[in-house]
Design a protein around this motif. Structure first.
Motif, short mmCIF file in Angstrom:
data_model
loop_
_atom_site.label_atom_id
_atom_site.label_comp_id
_atom_site.label_asym_id
_atom_site.label_seq_id
_atom_site.Cartn_x
_atom_site.Cartn_y
_atom_site.Cartn_z
N LEU A 234 0.82 -1.21 0.00
CA LEU A 234 0.00 0.00 0.00
C LEU A 234 0.86 1.26 0.00
CD1 LEU A 234 -2.78 1.39 0.28
CD2 LEU A 234 -2.52 1.20 2.76
N GLN A 235 1.90 1.28 0.83
CA GLN A 235 2.73 2.47 0.95
C GLN A 235 3.50 2.74 -0.34
OE1 GLN A 235 2.62 4.17 4.03
NE2 GLN A 235 3.55 5.84 2.89
N VAL A 236 4.04 1.70 -0.96
CA VAL A 236 4.75 1.88 -2.23
C VAL A 236 3.77 2.34 -3.31
CG1 VAL A 236 6.04 0.72 -4.04
CG2 VAL A 236 6.56 0.23 -1.66
N MET A 237 2.56 1.79 -3.32
CA MET A 237 1.55 2.20 -4.30
C MET A 237 1.22 3.69 -4.14
SD MET A 237 -2.39 0.88 -4.75
CE MET A 237 -3.00 2.00 -3.49
N LEU A 238 1.06 4.15 -2.91
CA LEU A 238 0.72 5.54 -2.67
C LEU A 238 1.87 6.47 -3.03
CD1 LEU A 238 -1.14 5.25 0.77
CD2 LEU A 238 -2.16 5.73 -1.47
N ASP A 239 3.08 6.06 -2.71
CA ASP A 239 4.24 6.91 -2.98
C ASP A 239 4.61 6.97 -4.45
OD1 ASP A 239 4.41 7.51 -0.35
OD2 ASP A 239 6.17 6.31 0.09
N LYS A 240 4.40 5.87 -5.17
CA LYS A 240 4.82 5.80 -6.57
C LYS A 240 3.68 5.96 -7.57
CE LYS A 240 9.14 5.33 -5.79
NZ LYS A 240 10.04 6.43 -6.17
N GLY A 241 2.45 5.97 -7.08
CA GLY A 241 1.30 6.02 -7.99
C GLY A 241 1.31 7.22 -8.91
N LYS A 242 1.60 8.39 -8.37
CA LYS A 242 1.59 9.61 -9.17
C LYS A 242 2.66 9.56 -10.26
CE LYS A 242 2.00 14.62 -8.68
NZ LYS A 242 3.33 14.76 -9.28
N ASP A 243 3.85 9.09 -9.90
CA ASP A 243 4.94 9.04 -10.88
C ASP A 243 4.66 8.04 -12.00
OD1 ASP A 243 6.34 10.87 -9.34
OD2 ASP A 243 7.39 9.32 -8.19
N LEU A 244 3.91 6.97 -11.69
CA LEU A 244 3.66 5.90 -12.67
C LEU A 244 2.27 5.99 -13.30
CD1 LEU A 244 5.28 2.93 -10.71
CD2 LEU A 244 6.31 4.33 -12.49
N ASP A 245 1.59 7.14 -13.11
CA ASP A 245 0.26 7.37 -13.70
C ASP A 245 -0.76 6.37 -13.17
OD1 ASP A 245 -1.58 8.74 -15.19
OD2 ASP A 245 -1.18 7.65 -17.04
N TRP A 246 -0.65 6.07 -11.90
CA TRP A 246 -1.62 5.26 -11.17
C TRP A 246 -1.98 3.96 -11.88
CZ3 TRP A 246 -2.01 5.89 -6.23
CH2 TRP A 246 -1.71 7.15 -5.67
N PHE A 247 -3.28 3.71 -12.09
CA PHE A 247 -3.70 2.37 -12.51
C PHE A 247 -3.52 2.10 -14.00
CE2 PHE A 247 -6.01 3.18 -8.55
CZ PHE A 247 -5.61 2.06 -7.83
N SER A 248 -2.87 3.01 -14.70
CA SER A 248 -2.43 2.68 -16.04
C SER A 248 -1.11 1.91 -16.00
CB SER A 248 -2.26 3.95 -16.88
OG SER A 248 -1.26 4.78 -16.31
N SER A 249 -0.53 1.83 -14.80
CA SER A 249 0.74 1.10 -14.61
C SER A 249 0.44 -0.31 -14.10
CB SER A 249 1.63 1.84 -13.61
OG SER A 249 2.67 1.01 -13.15
N PRO A 250 0.99 -1.34 -14.74
CA PRO A 250 0.82 -2.72 -14.24
C PRO A 250 1.35 -2.90 -12.82
CG PRO A 250 1.66 -2.74 -16.49
CD PRO A 250 1.74 -1.31 -16.02
N LEU A 251 2.43 -2.20 -12.49
CA LEU A 251 3.00 -2.32 -11.15
C LEU A 251 2.03 -1.81 -10.09
CD1 LEU A 251 5.30 -2.89 -9.15
CD2 LEU A 251 6.21 -0.60 -9.68
N ILE A 252 1.42 -0.66 -10.34
CA ILE A 252 0.47 -0.09 -9.38
C ILE A 252 -0.75 -1.00 -9.24
CG2 ILE A 252 -1.03 1.86 -8.89
CD1 ILE A 252 1.93 2.39 -8.45
N CYS A 253 -1.24 -1.55 -10.35
CA CYS A 253 -2.38 -2.48 -10.30
C CYS A 253 -2.04 -3.71 -9.47
CB CYS A 253 -2.80 -2.89 -11.71
SG CYS A 253 -3.53 -1.56 -12.69
N ALA A 254 -0.84 -4.24 -9.69
CA ALA A 254 -0.42 -5.43 -8.94
C ALA A 254 -0.30 -5.12 -7.45
CB ALA A 254 0.92 -5.94 -9.49
#
Length: 531
Positions: A234-254
């Protein structure tokens, strides 16, 4: 496996607490203990924000990009968020005083390692260590402060404790920027060494004879693993979501899927385990649940403003980092002055009433900021910030009081840890959601504004004609006009957030009145009952 109490008569360890608990500290011992605990907490809170403004400098010196450099923040936040809710279990295992002093000393050591880091990878590793050992410090400091003061002054104890929590995030960016500009960035970590050593020594001298009983509980390995996975994801998703364009990123979805699934398993496991690593049964108490939710949401909104305001001032209004810091600095004035006053008021007034006043002030200043435009001057920015200090002093202490009201003393470390955990998570949510919405709404406003900024529109033709008369070629004139539209779009987006915040703060008033903190006709109120 049965639990056993650690009672080795040959040991030189401090005696466990008597059945009735220790009496409050008196005189110089209370003053010295308050200073020592507050210094440790201030060092902890300051360090969570001091590195933020130094990321470009650190990244440049260590040969990585600024985007990679944000792992210096993320690594600390992830480790810290994982260990905060473990405070209750760790306290039972090590003892309250021993755990606080050990955590403080390890924090000092890891801070020195961060400053000594020879590569980016080593710095991130040491920041993970620093965040992990920092977790129990804030909840335990809260518990130690409450135990140091008599019941009638429990509100004052929380007031003194909260001042360090509120001022640290404000002082951190100012101090971090000044050190990075004038000295080596390593000193943002080295300054913790003398402060932490003195705080650990002072805390041990005052509290070593007031140790709590140690209980050797089985280690809830599965609960611990699930906690690490879902909080880390959760913390990595919140911190990196903006840089990776949120749920358009496979990493953020995972990360989102992993976080949700492991969180569900974590809740089920902890509610059924014999010796859970996190005591989720605390949420069965109405006061704890209501106070924790209200505090966490309000802190998320507050922290979102702390992040958004300097960004808007620097990126849109042309402020330097120094002047953006000056504009934000007045928030600490009333917070420091009024926190002791609020602590005294808690002894005679319903904490829900004080929190209501705080949320009304928060709503007012959010509405004032919603009236901003690109012509606002420094005084217009500083005035709501100055008033906000009163709201900070009047919301943190009463809501903490409500969340701890009615709990047995032995549950306070666990409750404080869980409350601070949700506060930190909501602070991360607030930062991510605020910055994302700010940019998304700015794009929307930019698109709407450009609908009338085209040839054939009277206003557009008039402006372009005037620039041509001044000798500015059409291409450069269009670029200048786009800058003006961007400034307006980002300002309108910021005011959207402030207006929404004003409404949410009003809604939170209804939530806090669902609580039923214990009160008395005379003497102490809810804070004392949580003593």
């Amino acid at each position: 496996m049965s639990t056993t109490t650690d009672q080795d008569p040959a040991s030189s360890a401090p005696r466990p607490a008597p059945a009735g608990g220790y009496p409050p500290l008196e005189g110089s011992a209370r003053v010295f203990g308050t200073i020592a605990v507050s210094a440790a907490v201030f060092m902890n809170v300051l360090d969570s924000s001091i590195a933020n403004v130094s990321i470009p400098t650190i990244a440049g010196d260590l040969g990585v990009s600024s985007t990679q450099g944000t792992w210096v923040i993320t690594s600390f936040a992830v480790a810290n968020a994982i260990t905060v809710p473990l405070t209750g279990w760790l306290t039972q295992y090590f003892g309250q005083v021993r755990l606080f002093v050990i955590s403080t000393l390890l924090f000092v050591f890891s801070s020195w390692l961060c400053g000594f880091a020879w590569s980016f990878e080593s710095l991130v590793f040491f920041r993970v260590l620093q965040g992990a050992v920092a977790g129990p410090m804030i909840p335990l400091s809260q518990s130690l402060m409450l135990a140091s003061y008599p019941r009638a002054k429990a509100g004052m104890a929380l007031a003194l404790w909260s001042m360090t929590i509120l001022v640290g995030p404000i002082a951190g960016p100012l101090l971090g920027g000044w050190i990075s500009d004038n000295y080596d960035w390593a000193w943002i970590f080295y300054i913790n060494v003398p402060v932490g050593l003195l705080a650990a020594w002072g805390s041990w001298q005052v509290y070593k004879s007031r140790e709590t009983k140690r209980i050797r509980l089985p280690i809830d390995r599965m609960g611990l693993i699930l906690l690490v996975v879902w909080v880390g994801a959760l913390q990595v998703m919140l911190d990196k979501g903006k840089d990776l364009d949120w749920f358009s990123s496979p990493l953020i979805c995972a990360l989102a899927v992993i976080s949700v699934i492991t969180f569900i398993y974590f809740v089920i496991w902890e509610l059924t385990a014999s010796h859970p690593v996190v005591d989720l049964t605390l949420f069965a108490a109405r006061n704890f649940t209501t106070g924790t939710i209200a505090l966490s949401v309000a802190y998320g909104l507050f922290f979102g403003t702390v992040v958004l305001l300097p960004l808007w001032l620097q990126n849109t209004m042309g402020y330097t980092a120094t002047w953006a810091g000056v504009a934000a600095a007045p928030v600490g004035i009333l917070a420091i002055i009024l926190s002791p006053v609020v602590g005294k008021l808690l002894a005679r007034h319903d904490p829900r009433m004080i929190a209501t006043i705080a949320f009304l002030i928060f709503s007012l200043i959010s509405y004032m900021r919603a009236q901003y435009n690109t012509q606002v001057d420094l005084f217009g920015v500083m005035l709501p910030t100055f008033i906000q200090g009163a709201a900070m002093a009047a919301f943190f202490i009463p809501l903490t009081t409500i969340s701890l009201s009615g709990l047995n003393p032995d549950r306070i470390p666990a409750a404080a840890g869980l409350t601070n955990f949700f506060r930190l998570v909501c602070g991360a949510f607030g930062t991510s959601i605020t910055t994302t919405l700010w940019e998304d709404r700015a794009i929307l406003h930019h698109a709407r504004l450009t609908e009338v900024a085209r040839p054939g529109e009277p206003a557009f033709d008039h402006i372009m004609g005037n620039m041509q008369n001044l000798g500015i070629d059409p291409q450069k004139g269009a670029a200048l006009l786009d800058q003006v539209i961007n400034q307006q779009a980002y300002t309108m987006s910021a005011t959207d957030f402030f207006f929404a915040s004003a409404i949410i703060f009003l809604v939170l008033i209804g939530l806090i009145w669902l609580a039923r903190p214990k009160t008395a006709s005379h003497g102490s109120r809810a804070a004392a009952d949580a003593h």
